[in-house]
Design a protein around this motif. Structure first.
Motif, short mmCIF file in Angstrom:
data_model
loop_
_atom_site.label_atom_id
_atom_site.label_comp_id
_atom_site.label_asym_id
_atom_site.label_seq_id
_atom_site.Cartn_x
_atom_site.Cartn_y
_atom_site.Cartn_z
N UNK A 156 33.80 53.58 34.33
CA UNK A 156 34.26 54.77 35.06
C UNK A 156 34.95 55.75 34.11
N UNK A 157 35.80 55.23 33.24
CA UNK A 157 36.56 56.07 32.31
C UNK A 157 35.65 56.74 31.28
N UNK A 158 34.62 56.01 30.85
CA UNK A 158 33.71 56.55 29.86
C UNK A 158 32.82 57.66 30.42
N UNK A 159 32.60 57.65 31.71
CA UNK A 159 31.69 58.62 32.31
C UNK A 159 32.38 59.74 33.08
N UNK A 163 26.20 53.77 36.03
CA UNK A 163 26.51 53.80 37.46
C UNK A 163 26.53 52.42 38.13
N UNK A 164 25.56 51.55 37.88
CA UNK A 164 25.61 50.24 38.56
C UNK A 164 26.87 49.44 38.22
N UNK A 165 27.35 49.57 37.00
CA UNK A 165 28.57 48.86 36.60
C UNK A 165 29.80 49.60 37.10
N UNK A 166 29.82 50.91 36.93
CA UNK A 166 30.99 51.71 37.33
C UNK A 166 31.24 51.62 38.83
N UNK A 167 30.19 51.60 39.63
CA UNK A 167 30.35 51.59 41.08
C UNK A 167 30.91 50.28 41.62
N UNK A 168 30.83 49.21 40.86
CA UNK A 168 31.31 47.91 41.34
C UNK A 168 32.76 47.96 41.81
N UNK A 169 33.62 48.57 41.02
CA UNK A 169 35.06 48.55 41.32
C UNK A 169 35.69 49.93 41.22
N UNK A 170 34.89 50.98 41.39
CA UNK A 170 35.37 52.36 41.31
C UNK A 170 36.48 52.63 42.31
N UNK A 171 36.31 52.17 43.54
CA UNK A 171 37.32 52.41 44.59
C UNK A 171 38.66 51.78 44.23
N UNK A 172 38.63 50.60 43.64
CA UNK A 172 39.87 49.94 43.22
C UNK A 172 40.58 50.74 42.13
N UNK A 173 39.81 51.31 41.21
CA UNK A 173 40.41 52.13 40.16
C UNK A 173 41.06 53.37 40.75
N UNK A 174 40.36 54.03 41.67
CA UNK A 174 40.95 55.21 42.31
C UNK A 174 42.22 54.84 43.06
N UNK A 175 42.23 53.71 43.70
CA UNK A 175 43.44 53.24 44.40
C UNK A 175 44.58 53.00 43.41
N UNK A 176 44.27 52.40 42.29
CA UNK A 176 45.28 52.11 41.27
C UNK A 176 45.86 53.39 40.69
N UNK A 177 45.03 54.42 40.59
CA UNK A 177 45.49 55.68 40.01
C UNK A 177 46.02 56.66 41.03
N UNK A 178 46.04 56.28 42.29
CA UNK A 178 46.55 57.15 43.35
C UNK A 178 47.98 57.55 43.04
N UNK A 179 48.33 58.83 43.24
CA UNK A 179 49.70 59.27 42.98
C UNK A 179 50.71 58.41 43.74
#
Length: 189
Positions: free
Chosen positions: A115-118, A167-183
């Protein structure tokens, strides 16, 4: 804390660079590896923000690369002559030794790193969160090749930074990353 996560960071970065290699020689391979390692380091520090988290993953293990290999088609498909990326296939080498590092690959960290790389904006947020969380306190850490890659970096990591390929790798846990980075989300509990 980097020392506690170093096997996980090294193995996950190696998996990324093997699954999405640079095709431009030794310098390009080194630039690609640096970018993967920086993304994986940020992702690992986000995933395991406390010394206790790092100790627990060190004891339990991160899970390995089996699912990632399957998703990317690098699992060898059950054939005897292909064992996925970055393994040697020689008669005088035990195949198990060639794949032992794969047990230290962390699927969530690999997904977050993808996710970070893309996504440059997400990378900026993640690096800021790591800095705000104190993981870099007292440690001179620079993530320039992750957050501000130059033309040579981009050429060297063309596959590693390609949104469609990752995308297939990034999408696996993208939602968790967004949750972790939530303000307002605290990285250190």
């Amino acid at each position: 804390m980097l020392a506690d996560l170093s096997p996980l960071i090294a193995a996950t970065a190696q998996w990324l660079t093997c699954a999405y290699p640079s095709g431009g020689g030794a310098l390009a391979s080194a630039l690609c590896e640096v970018q993967a390692r920086q993304a994986v380091t940020v992702a690992a520090w986000l995933r395991y923000p406390t010394p206790m988290d790092a100790a627990l993953v060190h004891m339990a293990g991160p899970g390995g690369s089996a699912r990632l290999d399957w998703i990317t088609g690098a699992d060898g498909g059950g054939t005897d002559d292909s064992h996925g990326p970055c393994t040697r296939d020689t008669d005088d080498t035990d195949d198990t030794d060639d794949r032992a590092w794969r047990t230290w690959v962390d699927e969530v960290v690999a997904s977050w790193a993808a996710c970070l790389l893309t996504d440059p904006e997400l990378a900026d947020l993640a690096v800021a969160a790591v800095a705000d969380g104190g993981q870099t306190a007292g440690t001179p850490v620079e993530f320039r090749r992750l957050i501000a890659p130059d033309a040579a970096d981009r050429r060297a990591a063309a596959l590693l930074r390609h949104p469609d390929l990752l995308a297939p790798v990034a999408e696996l846990h993208h939602a968790q990353l967004l949750e972790r980075l939530r303000p307002g989300q605290a990285l250190i509990a």
